[in-house]
Design a protein around this motif. Structure first.
Motif, mmCIF file in Angstrom:
data_model
loop_
_atom_site.group_PDB
_atom_site.id
_atom_site.type_symbol
_atom_site.label_atom_id
_atom_site.label_comp_id
_atom_site.label_asym_id
_atom_site.label_seq_id
_atom_site.Cartn_x
_atom_site.Cartn_y
_atom_site.Cartn_z
ATOM 1 N N ASP A 3 28.342 -20.070 11.965
ATOM 2 C CA ASP A 3 28.913 -18.738 12.195
ATOM 3 C C ASP A 3 29.061 -17.939 10.911
ATOM 4 N N ASP A 6 25.611 -16.661 9.937
ATOM 5 C CA ASP A 6 25.230 -15.609 10.887
ATOM 6 C C ASP A 6 25.951 -14.308 10.574
ATOM 7 N N LEU A 10 24.139 -10.782 9.481
ATOM 8 C CA LEU A 10 24.301 -9.557 10.271
ATOM 9 C C LEU A 10 24.911 -8.434 9.440
ATOM 10 N N ASP A 67 20.703 -4.030 14.690
ATOM 11 C CA ASP A 67 20.595 -4.355 16.119
ATOM 12 C C ASP A 67 19.257 -5.020 16.436
ATOM 13 N N SER A 70 19.431 -8.494 15.062
ATOM 14 C CA SER A 70 20.302 -9.324 15.888
ATOM 15 C C SER A 70 19.586 -9.775 17.159
ATOM 16 N N SER A 71 18.897 -8.861 17.813
ATOM 17 C CA SER A 71 18.141 -9.206 19.028
ATOM 18 C C SER A 71 17.043 -10.210 18.710
ATOM 19 N N TRP A 72 16.324 -9.973 17.634
ATOM 20 C CA TRP A 72 15.257 -10.895 17.240
ATOM 21 C C TRP A 72 15.843 -12.265 16.914
ATOM 22 N N PHE A 73 16.935 -12.283 16.154
ATOM 23 C CA PHE A 73 17.552 -13.533 15.717
ATOM 24 C C PHE A 73 18.052 -14.342 16.912
ATOM 25 N N LYS A 74 18.642 -13.661 17.879
ATOM 26 C CA LYS A 74 19.159 -14.343 19.064
ATOM 27 C C LYS A 74 18.029 -14.906 19.922
ATOM 28 N N SER A 75 16.850 -14.334 19.789
ATOM 29 C CA SER A 75 15.718 -14.809 20.605
ATOM 30 C C SER A 75 15.075 -16.074 20.033
#
Length: 76
Positions: A3, A6, A10, A67, A70-75
């Motif tokens: 965390d 991360d 971010l 953003d 973040s979307s790419w990283f979460k994928s």
């Protein structure tokens, strides 16, 4: 990753591209000398970071927003 990492990533992604490049260079510089056997590897990463910074500043490549990152990283 954890965390804390991360969160740092971010937060860093919210910086302007030139500022992010400076963060990267500073982190890579902080690794230099950590191990004499790794010196060539660190120098190579610093050269790569500088090259990517130059690409961003010149407009040859475009960065992504926090953003988008973040979307790419979460994928992953």
């Amino acid at each position: 990753m954890n965390d804390r990492v991360d969160h740092v990533l971010l937060e860093a992604m919210q910086l302007a591209p030139a500022e992010r490049s400076m963060v990267v260079l500073s982190l890579l510089d902080s690794l230099q000398g950590a191990s004499d056997s790794d010196e060539a590897v660190v120098a190579s990463w610093i050269a790569e970071a500088r090259s990517r910074h130059d690409d961003l500043v010149s407009g040859r490549v475009q960065g992504m927003t926090a953003d988008e990152f973040s979307s790419w990283f979460k994928s992953l």
